[in-house]
Design an enzyme around this catalytic site. Structure first.
Site, PDB file in Angstrom:
ATOM      1  N   GLU A 142      15.840 -14.178  -0.152  1.00 30.23           N
ATOM      2  CA  GLU A 142      16.315 -15.132   0.859  1.00 30.23           C
ATOM      3  C   GLU A 142      15.351 -16.329   0.933  1.00 30.23           C
ATOM      4  O   GLU A 142      15.787 -17.484   0.952  1.00 30.23           O
ATOM      5  CB  GLU A 142      16.385 -14.413   2.209  1.00 30.23           C
ATOM      6  CG  GLU A 142      16.840 -15.268   3.360  1.00 30.23           C
ATOM      7  CD  GLU A 142      16.565 -14.580   4.695  1.00 30.23           C
ATOM      8  OE1 GLU A 142      16.772 -13.347   4.817  1.00 30.23           O
ATOM      9  OE2 GLU A 142      16.116 -15.288   5.627  1.00 30.23           O
ATOM     10  N   ASP A 191       0.839  -1.190   0.000  1.00 29.89           N
ATOM     11  CA  ASP A 191       0.000   0.000   0.000  1.00 29.89           C
ATOM     12  C   ASP A 191       0.879   1.247   0.000  1.00 29.89           C
ATOM     13  O   ASP A 191       1.870   1.324   0.728  1.00 29.89           O
ATOM     14  CB  ASP A 191      -0.867  -0.037   1.272  1.00 29.89           C
ATOM     15  CG  ASP A 191      -1.989   0.971   1.247  1.00 29.89           C
ATOM     16  OD1 ASP A 191      -2.817   0.908   0.328  1.00 29.89           O
ATOM     17  OD2 ASP A 191      -2.031   1.827   2.153  1.00 29.89           O
TER      18      ASP A 191
END
Ligand code: GLC
Length: 545
Positions: free
Chosen positions: A260, A210
């Site tokens: 990751e 957002d």
């Protein structure tokens, strides 16, 4: 089949689920996570690759969840974490990706951090997580600067200190119930690292971010050079409040967190940003190869129904994205905008079906464009905007704060019709007294999913057929497009080795750019003719007739 299965997001079609309006499993009139879970087979059948869930976190719901009081839980209104986990399990089983909506620019005024700040002294560590400042003028009675909030009024509210005296002011770029977080305070970033990992550990495939051009403000919080312009628009135009250079470091870091996780299991996670900036060049900076994977491209959504306007925004999007490593993320509808069927209608043409015909054509156009596409719930049913909601049911804070019905967002958020002839149209669990949180008009009966599924001429079948073809045709999805020379008012382009898409933006029929029968068309389409307000796809080896 497509090559990019491991980079699924590059041409994915994602369905935006506005949870409170999707399907209500408890009978309280508000959609919930169990409802989303129950609807997954429907979405699988439609053929979308994934879903984006609007915020379901604990929240006082001043802005329907975009005011988050706890980033790592589920509001009881929508279920609980166990229900979320069941949803994830089902989604995984069905092969549907799940994106969450994350709101890092601001939290809820009921977030424990803000509650702590309110009872802490000026200059305290608790206030340093937000933007607290002394007011200007005698007794500090004027806001610290001239910034406007996006939803009307000043961007500052004054607090009452513990001793009962009028005190400092805090910054909120949206409503006073949404205090902006201070991203110059490292504690904020650390907290969001924890939030990202919390949900990634629960298996989500990524995040819709957002207000992704927000987060940082100019460090001195100086006056905006053009406060009138800021007040006139809901776009992020104040150059001191938005798009600060430091925000890119956050996206680089978040991308590394995603990488990751990908490194662990090979599954790519997606960051897609709601990036409202002024220029295409600024937009492109958010999707550099080590930042966000994608950012919504809203210019298609705001383009008027006009071949030249559409061609211009499509060409610009393709140019901007070139070299960034991203793909364009096309959007025609979302929970903040008037629905296409209504937007493309013209005054005086109500009932003529013009808006619906154009919305169908726009859908085929969007699904043929290179890149990813987002579908907002109800778009696949051809739902119109509900334009006549009475004032007393409106919940959008924009209405409350501006006193204006202009650009309010309730009309596109009315709960979906699923079945039957009267409200709640199967939206709630069948408890007779349950009323949907926004009233559904009687005409929603025509749009109910059961009717849509049974009628091969429905919007639903058009979307489903388009999605099926898109998934199977190697020409569609990622790649480039080549414009065709077409008649004025007609847009035509070729994808790959001969998938032609053409749209007639006018109302009169025109010769089709390809002679044969279309593979798919948004309305009846005889060979050789492209009727007005219609789009079609053809396979052709004659790519520039
Ligand atoms: C985004 C959301 C909108 C929300 C606002 C504040 O623009 O799409 O619904 O009100 O941010 O969080």
């Amino acid at each position: 089949m497509k090559l990019n299965t491991h980079r699924w997001w590059r041409d994915a079609v994602i369905y935006q689920v506005y949870v409170r309006s999707f399907l209500d499993s408890t009978g309280d009139g508000i959609g919930d996570l169990a409802g989303v879970r129950a609807g997954l087979p429907y979405l699988k059948k439609l053929g979308v690759d994934g879903i984006w869930l609007s915020p379901f976190y604990p929240s006082p719901q001043h802005d329907h969840g975009y005011d988050v009081a706890d980033y790592c839980d589920v509001d009881p209104l929508f279920g609980d974490l166990a229900e979320f986990d069941l949803l994830m399990t089902d989604a995984r089983r069905l092969g549907v990706k799940v994106l969450l909506d994350i709101v890092p620019n601001h939290c809820s005024s009921e977030h424990p951090w803000f509650q702590e700040a309110l009872v802490s002294a000026p200059g305290s560590a608790a206030r340093a997580r937000f933007h607290f400042a002394d007011g200007r003028g005698p007794d500090g009675a004027e806001p610290p600067n001239n910034w406007h909030a996006m939803f009307g009024g000043p961007a500052w509210s004054r607090v009452t200190e513990q001793d009962g005296t009028p005190g400092q002011w805090y910054l909120h770029m949206f409503t006073p119930e949404q205090p902006d977080l201070n991203w110059r305070n490292p504690e904020v970033g650390t907290h969001f690292d924890h939030v990202l990992r919390f949900w990634l550990d629960r298996g989500v495939d990524g995040f819709r971010i957002d207000v992704a051009a927000g987060l940082y403000k100019h460090p001195d919080l100086p006056d905006s050079p053009d406060p009138e312009a800021d007040a006139r628009t809901r776009d992020s135009v104040n150059p001191l409040a938005w798009n600060q250079p430091e925000v890119h470091d956050v996206w680089r870091h978040w991308r590394s967190v995603c990488e990751e996780y990908t490194g662990r299991d090979g599954r790519e996670r997606l960051l897609v940003g709601e990036v409202s900036v002024r220029t295409a060049r600024e937009h492109a900076q958010y999707v550099r190869h080590d930042e966000l994977h994608q950012a919504f491209f809203f210019d298609l959504l705001s383009a008027p129904w006009n071949a030249d306007a559409f061609r211009k925004v499509i060409s610009e999007a393709m140019q901007d994205i070139a070299g960034t490593g991203s793909t364009v993320t096309w959007v025609l509808n979302n929970h903040d905008q008037v629905r296409t069927v209504t937007r493309y209608g013209e005054l005086g043409t109500e009932g003529s079906g013009l808006g619906a015909a154009r919305a169908r054509a726009a859908a085929l156009l969007m699904l043929a464009l290179p890149g990813a596409a987002y579908i907002y719930q109800g778009e696949e049913l051809g739902l119109p905007e509900v334009v006549d909601l009475p004032d007393d049911v409106l919940t959008d804070p924009i209405f409350r704060r501006t006193g204006s019905r202009a650009r309010i967002r309730d009309g596109c958020r009315v709960p979906l019709p699923w079945s039957g002839h009267a409200s709640p149209f199967g939206f709630t669990s069948g408890v007779e007294s349950a009323k949907p949180w926004l009233p559904q008009p009687a005409y929603f009966a025509e749009y109910a999913t059961d009717r849509a599924l049974a009628d091969t001429r429905s919007f639903w079948h058009l979307y489903r057929d388009g999605l099926q073809l898109r998934a199977g045709l190697p020409q569609l999805g990622e790649g480039v497009l080549r414009w065709l020379d077409t008649q004025p008012g007609v847009l035509g382009f070729v994808r790959g080795d001969g998938l032609v898409c053409a749209v007639n933006f006018g109302t009169a029929p025109t010769p089709a750019p390809v002679s044969g029968t279309p593979l798919l068309s948004s309305g009846p389409c005889a060979p050789g003719v492209l009727p007005g307000s219609t789009a079609a796809w053809w396979i052709s080896d004659c790519t520039n007739p």
